[in-house]
Design an enzyme around this catalytic site. Sequence first.
Site, short mmCIF file in Angstrom:
data_model
loop_
_atom_site.label_atom_id
_atom_site.label_comp_id
_atom_site.label_asym_id
_atom_site.label_seq_id
_atom_site.Cartn_x
_atom_site.Cartn_y
_atom_site.Cartn_z
N ILE A 674 -5.69 -1.58 -4.35
CA ILE A 674 -5.78 -0.81 -3.09
C ILE A 674 -4.45 -0.77 -2.35
O ILE A 674 -4.34 -0.11 -1.32
CB ILE A 674 -6.86 -1.41 -2.16
N GLY A 675 -3.45 -1.47 -2.88
CA GLY A 675 -2.14 -1.45 -2.22
C GLY A 675 -1.09 -2.10 -3.08
O GLY A 675 -1.38 -2.92 -3.96
N GLY A 677 2.69 -3.91 -2.52
CA GLY A 677 3.71 -4.38 -1.59
C GLY A 677 4.95 -4.84 -2.30
O GLY A 677 5.04 -4.79 -3.54
N GLY A 678 5.91 -5.31 -1.51
CA GLY A 678 7.17 -5.75 -2.08
C GLY A 678 7.04 -6.99 -2.93
O GLY A 678 7.92 -7.29 -3.73
N GLY A 680 3.87 -7.88 -4.56
CA GLY A 680 2.75 -7.88 -5.48
C GLY A 680 1.70 -6.84 -5.14
O GLY A 680 1.72 -6.23 -4.08
N VAL A 682 -2.20 -5.53 -4.39
CA VAL A 682 -3.35 -6.01 -3.62
C VAL A 682 -4.60 -5.36 -4.19
O VAL A 682 -4.64 -4.14 -4.43
CB VAL A 682 -3.20 -5.67 -2.12
N ASP A 808 8.56 -9.51 9.07
CA ASP A 808 8.31 -8.16 8.52
C ASP A 808 7.18 -7.50 9.29
O ASP A 808 6.23 -6.97 8.70
CB ASP A 808 7.98 -8.26 7.03
#
Length: 981
Positions: A674-675, A677-678, A680, A682, A808
């Site tokens: 579902i996502g 990121g920098g 890993g 998700v 962040d």
Amino acid sequence: MEKKTFFKTTSHISIIFLTFFLPMATSNDDQQLNTLLTIKTSLNSPNTHVFDNWISSNSVCKFTGILCDINNMVLEIELSNKNLTGSVPFSSICELKSLEKLSLGKNMLHGEISSDLSKCVGLKYLDLGNNFFSGEIPSLSSMKNLTHLYMNCSGFSGIIPWNSLESLTGLVVLSIGDNPFHQTPFPEAVSRLLNLNWLYLTNCSIGGEIPRWIGNLTELINLEIAMNYLSGEIPVEITKLRKLWQLELYQNDLTGKLPVGLRNLTNLEYFDASSNKLYGDLSEIRFLNNLVSLQLLENEFTGEIPQELGDFKKLVDFSLYQNKLTGPLPQRLGSWAEFDFIDVSENFLTGPIPPDMCRKGTMTKLLMLQNNFTGTIPESYANCKTLIRFRVSKNQLSGVVPSGIWGLPNVDIIDIESNDLEGPISADISNAKVVKQLYLANNKLSGEIPSEISKAEALSLIDLSDNQFSGKLPSSIGELKKLSNIHLDGNQLSGSIPESLGSCDSLNDLSMAFNSLSGPIPASLGSLKNLNFLNLSNNKLSGRIPESLSSLKLNLIDLSDNDLSGLIPASLSVMASNGSFSGNDDLCSHTLKNFKQCSSAKSGMSSDLRTLIVCVLIGSIAMLVSLALFIYSKRSSKEHEKSWKENSWDVKSFHVLTFTEEEILAAIDQDNVIGKGGSGNVYKVSLENGLDLAVKHIWHNDSCGGEKKSSTPMLAKGGQKLKEFDAEVHALSSIRHINVVKLYCSISSEDSSLLVYEYMPNGSLWDRLHMFKKMELDWSTRYAIALGSAKGLEYLHHGCERPIIHRDVKSSNILLDELFKPTIADFGLAKITQTNSTKDSTHVIAGTHGYIAPEYGYTNKINEKSDVYSFGVVLMELVTGKRPIEQEFGEKKDIVEWVSSKLKTKESVLSLVDSAIAEHFKEDAIKVLRIAILCTSTLPAVRPMMRNVVKMLEEAEPCKLVGIVIAKDGDKKDKLQEHKL
């Protein structure tokens, strides 16, 4: 005849004067008028009338801010602190040949400073400080008449033009600090400016040692070189500066002892060498009897505090916290002047508290945490009406707390925990109208909790745990609408839990364990939608567990060791640990082990149905295990397949788990991503029990563990990824806050790590603002998201044992639940501030383009104020609906610069508000935008702390008519540091 000739000659001279000089004067007037009108068109003053009389029909010498000489030539332009915006037309200004003073400080001017400035050769006084300029300072070598130069706190960058400054030998004031310059050694050019009496080089990236030639600047009365990269010892030559009135050295890397001879600086009134690595004793200080403010906090000083300080007649500010000082405080300390505050926390000081620091009735803060002070709390402080903070926790104080302490009208924190103090909370508490936090735990306080406590309506935290309080809880406690934490555990309280507690809508943490409370658990507690922690264990509570508690989203529930009976609600079973309901012999359950099964009559569920459910559950688990094994078998290569199967998984749980690692591993599949990121991918994991989870998968090596390499962008090598994983686990494992994402557990092996979070069905704020369904976010929802996110960051910065810097903060890291409640997420870059560090900073550049604070680029110093900047960008997103980087902003510009460029008129400011926000909410949105502008100030020191951001946002509640004033104060900043809350 001679007389006639004389008059004739005089007449000719008059004609010549009228013919030549009068037109010249007229020409000069026209030129000056045109020049000033050009300045007027370049600058704007939206909220003042400074330019109202700058009109062609007026004499220029009558213009506001203009001073002329006897020949009507413009001598000074004084337009400081006039709320001016725009860029400065130096080419026009320098046409005013008689101009000696140009003062434009404390405004909101922007743009680069052109080389035309150097044409103002007649200037003696130039003030461009406290603005929003950009670029480098141009060469000023031609301006040899300058005596005063103020360019501090204005956004200048690049290399400081020292070569041009060293030729300005007439300089008396040089103030260029608080700018993001490139790091350089201490400039030798300054050694040639022997007339200097004011040198302000704070926070401008100067490194190396303080040079010995500093002792040659004997005219100095003010030397400020704080917040730099200075190292080594304080040179003994600094003691030659006998005229020094102020010496500021704080936040460097200075080492060694205070130089011998410092005692010679007897004119010194302000001395701050805080946050360095200085050591040794304070014997040199005892001779500086003109001191007004002494700040030596966060060093390694040892020995006793000189008793002579008790006779300093001017001393009003005194801060020595976090050193290794021993012995008693001077008992006459602060008794002579209008004393303001003392902070000597975190030392090894002994003896009694000096009794007369509030003798003049002006003291605001008494901070003496974590020492070995003994004796009683002096009665004199019960009458100190100006106190806003009274903190004496973790000492060995004894005796009865003076009753007036409880009713101090301006105090916001009373912290006396971990002493041997006695006595009751007096009815005077009704006078404490602004007190927010009561830390009273671990004492011998007794008596009943007075009903008058409900009059302290600002209370958000009450911790009375581990005392000897008795009697009933006052029913009026429900009037405390701002109460978020109440800890009453470990007392002798009796009677029932008041139903009125259900009216404390902000309650997040409720603990009443280890008392003698009786009666039923009030059903009204089920209306506490923000409640995360409920501990009522070890009491005498009876009756059924209210079904209303099932609606709560609890991180912890503990009702053990009471006399409860009946069915444990199924939804609470999911949240429960093994001990949550133990010690209640008459409780029953359909699902929990070690409890008797509820009878069919009670449960309304047949034996066959229960058997069917159990079979389905067992089948589901078996299917999931099989699915996990199937997924393993499908991993790209046999090598990875073998590695995956042979992994030994280490599970660290931070909440009670109702799932196994096998269920989580089975769901790590590309179909569930579902996502990305920098650090890993998700995944969404939906469990059989109805619970949805979000799982971040982090590989510890570059192979990505058999996943497609494109699916997990490499931020760094495996070691760095492991550091990020550890950082996030460390940061989140101990956090318990409604606006910070809940981390259930970590699952790690040699190759791979998983973080298992609560799932947020409404995705991220970024998604809602910029990707889809933007129209759903009306202003009320956006405001609630802003306030909730701010509270989450406030908790990280001020509510943890050590501050946590997120590093962040961005809209994609603010997740929204089904009710759009925000939670701060993604702590892969978080840094927990080290308690033994002399600087709250880290030298690792991190963050996301568009959100990164400007100081990253020139100091690499990252602290809480860097998070504040990023949060300010998020506020701008909420108000404008724009991304941090948009093409319409222009090349190399971001949302902060774009917003700044639109602050010229009320109309242009209103145009910033997202068109999706209803017209009647636009003024409310502007209030939040003002807070955003303050948060994104170029200089970190100007930005507010998150606790103040929360306060301002609360005042900006929609339809609440509260104005927010944005301070642009660039004067000497308030460095009187408050201790951790």
